[in-house]
Design a protein around this motif. Structure first.
Motif, PDB file in Angstrom:
ATOM      1  N   TYR A 121       0.886  -1.233   0.183  1.00  0.00           N
ATOM      2  CA  TYR A 121      -0.028  -0.058  -0.089  1.00  0.00           C
ATOM      3  C   TYR A 121       0.925   1.256   0.003  1.00  0.00           C
ATOM      4  CZ  TYR A 121      -4.310  -2.594   0.618  1.00  0.00           C
ATOM      5  OH  TYR A 121      -5.384  -3.316   0.425  1.00  0.00           O
TER       6      TYR A 121
ATOM      7  N   THR B 126     -15.969  -4.609   2.880  1.00  0.00           N
ATOM      8  CA  THR B 126     -17.018  -4.308   2.000  1.00  0.00           C
ATOM      9  C   THR B 126     -18.465  -4.570   2.298  1.00  0.00           C
ATOM     10  OG1 THR B 126     -15.227  -5.750   0.598  1.00  0.00           O
ATOM     11  CG2 THR B 126     -17.461  -5.727  -0.357  1.00  0.00           C
TER      12      THR B 126
ATOM     13  N   ARG C 280      -8.197   0.964  -5.981  1.00  0.00           N
ATOM     14  CA  ARG C 280      -7.914   0.545  -4.618  1.00  0.00           C
ATOM     15  C   ARG C 280      -8.256   1.982  -3.861  1.00  0.00           C
ATOM     16  NH1 ARG C 280      -3.208  -3.346  -2.853  1.00  0.00           N
ATOM     17  NH2 ARG C 280      -2.165  -1.493  -2.710  1.00  0.00           N
TER      18      ARG C 280
ATOM     19  N   SER D  33      -9.594  -1.166   2.882  1.00  0.00           N
ATOM     20  CA  SER D  33      -9.856  -1.797   1.426  1.00  0.00           C
ATOM     21  C   SER D  33     -10.213  -3.205   1.423  1.00  0.00           C
ATOM     22  CB  SER D  33      -8.454  -2.113   0.820  1.00  0.00           C
ATOM     23  OG  SER D  33      -7.640  -0.986   0.896  1.00  0.00           O
ATOM     24  N   ASN D  34     -10.359  -3.795   2.765  1.00  0.00           N
ATOM     25  CA  ASN D  34     -10.858  -5.064   2.663  1.00  0.00           C
ATOM     26  C   ASN D  34     -12.315  -5.054   3.569  1.00  0.00           C
ATOM     27  OD1 ASN D  34      -9.128  -7.240   1.547  1.00  0.00           O
ATOM     28  ND2 ASN D  34      -7.705  -6.052   2.684  1.00  0.00           N
TER      29      ASN D  34
ATOM     30  N   LYS E 138     -11.968   2.859  -3.954  1.00  0.00           N
ATOM     31  CA  LYS E 138     -12.622   2.166  -3.056  1.00  0.00           C
ATOM     32  C   LYS E 138     -12.546   2.548  -1.619  1.00  0.00           C
ATOM     33  CE  LYS E 138     -14.129  -2.319  -0.956  1.00  0.00           C
ATOM     34  NZ  LYS E 138     -13.380  -3.618  -0.404  1.00  0.00           N
ATOM     35  N   LEU E 139     -11.300   3.399  -1.488  1.00  0.00           N
ATOM     36  CA  LEU E 139     -11.250   3.862   0.019  1.00  0.00           C
ATOM     37  C   LEU E 139     -11.947   5.350  -0.122  1.00  0.00           C
ATOM     38  CD1 LEU E 139      -7.444   2.975   0.492  1.00  0.00           C
ATOM     39  CD2 LEU E 139      -9.320   2.197   1.978  1.00  0.00           C
TER      40      LEU E 139
ATOM     41  N   PHE F 191      -5.000   1.370   5.520  1.00  0.00           N
ATOM     42  CA  PHE F 191      -5.425   1.113   3.996  1.00  0.00           C
ATOM     43  C   PHE F 191      -5.982  -0.247   3.761  1.00  0.00           C
ATOM     44  CE2 PHE F 191      -3.159   5.151   1.884  1.00  0.00           C
ATOM     45  CZ  PHE F 191      -3.842   5.952   2.802  1.00  0.00           C
TER      46      PHE F 191
ATOM     47  N   ASP G  85      -0.154   3.523  -2.754  1.00  0.00           N
ATOM     48  CA  ASP G  85      -1.211   4.174  -2.487  1.00  0.00           C
ATOM     49  C   ASP G  85      -1.224   5.520  -1.566  1.00  0.00           C
ATOM     50  OD1 ASP G  85      -1.531   1.376  -2.648  1.00  0.00           O
ATOM     51  OD2 ASP G  85      -3.575   1.691  -2.822  1.00  0.00           O
TER      52      ASP G  85
END
Ligand SMILES: Nc1nc2c(ncn2[C@@H]2O[C@H](COP(=O)(O)OP(=O)(O)OP(=O)(O)O)[C@@H](O)[C@H]2O)c(=O)[nH]1
Ligand SMILES: [Mg+2]
Length: 285
Positions: free
Chosen positions: A193, A283, A231, A280-281, A234-235, A276, A196
């Motif tokens: 990450y 959902t 990614r 990110s995980n 998504k964050l 992060f 990112d």
């Protein structure tokens, strides 16, 4: 094997429960929610999330219906693992303590066995620092006295305002990690990450960039650039545009960076990368 948990969010009306959920669990922009208020919740809003092998349901209760939740409808707390109690730190101390007292009484009465209580003393952007310290201390001392059975109860001070966003982001990340029982995540998993983080620190907010900038600045191939940007999308930190040929960083980055810049020296980069990885995980199902 998958595990299932139940999280209940409660607190007086208007303390910021739904706002916190939307910003940190559904990645809605903090600016949007500070500028335009949500409607008060009616009844209960339920959302399902997954995080690695954990499935958890979040029950966001209407503050206007607390009389019910504490009485006729208290079955809502059955089998909960975490009770997140959001209080406005700007309310009268007496009101805050009364609410906590009622919650502890309920907890003892219905024996929510494994459940822990997490108290968020919220909206700290609206209170003076010294006053905040005194009030927090009084609340913690009160809890220590009330909690004779010594169940797990922790307090945190939070806010979605820019200067406290980073701090709150970290608190919520830890809460998710604790709920999942994954005490530490693999270091190798969050090392990737770094790019990112590099991206959100490097570029200006809301300015449009060609994704080729990521090749020139960070040596990322087109596929890698798209991977990292997706990614970040998504964050809630970036938006890919024009069929993935350009991108912009969002206002959420400004919120995140403000806290980050303020205490840069104190921060352990690995902790940020882990945050992060955590978000990110997460959902929504
Ligand atoms: N200043 C400030 N305002 C906040 C913060 N968090 C939330 N708010 C505001 O608080 C108001 C109420 O937020 P909600 O999330 O709807 O409150 P709630 O606890 O869900 O309320 P009910 O659904 O009625 O129980 C909104 O106007 C938010 O913008 C914060 O950290 N600081
Ligand atoms: Mg609400």
């Amino acid at each position: 094997m998958r595990i299932s948990k139940k999280v209940v969010i409660l607190g007086p009306a208007g303390t910021g429960k739904t706002t916190l959920k939307k910003i940190f669990f559904d990645m809605v922009s903090p600016l949007e929610l500070l500028e335009k208020s949500l409607e008060p919740t009616k009844g209960v809003d339920t959302n399902m999330y997954s995080f690695f092998n954990l499935d958890f349901a979040m029950f966001d209760l209407a503050g206007q219906e607390n009389d019910n939740w504490f009485d006729k409808e208290k079955d809502i707390f059955n089998n909960s693992n975490v009770i997140m109690c959001v209080l406005d730190i700007n309310s009268y101390l007496k009101e805050i303590l009364n609410f906590l007292k009622a919650l502890i009484t309920l907890y003892n009465e219905i024996k929510i066995n494994d459940s822990e209580i997490i108290v968020l003393l919220h909206k700290i952007d609206l209170i003076d620092g010294l006053y905040l310290q005194h009030k927090t201390k009084a609340i913690n001392e009160f809890l220590k006295k009330q909690n004779k059975k010594n169940f797990k109860i922790t307090t945190h001070t939070t806010s979605i305002a820019r200067q406290f966003f980073f701090k709150t982001y970290k608190i919520i990340a830890n809460i998710i990690l604790n709920i999942s029982d994954q005490k530490t995540l693999l270091k190798s998993a969050f090392q990737n990450y770094k790019n990112d983080l590099e991206i959100i620190l490097r570029y200006d907010i809301e300015k449009k960039y060609d994704i080729r900038a990521l090749f020139l600045d960070l040596n990322l191939s087109k596929n890698d650039a798209i991977f990292h940007l997706k990614r970040l999308e998504k964050l809630g930190f970036a938006k890919l545009e024009e069929n993935q040929i350009s991108f912009r960083l969002t206002q959420r980055v400004r919120f995140f960076n403000s806290g980050f810049e303020l205490n840069k020296k104190e921060h352990d980069i690995n902790k940020i990368l882990e945050m992060f990885l955590i978000f990110s995980n997460l959902t929504q199902k």
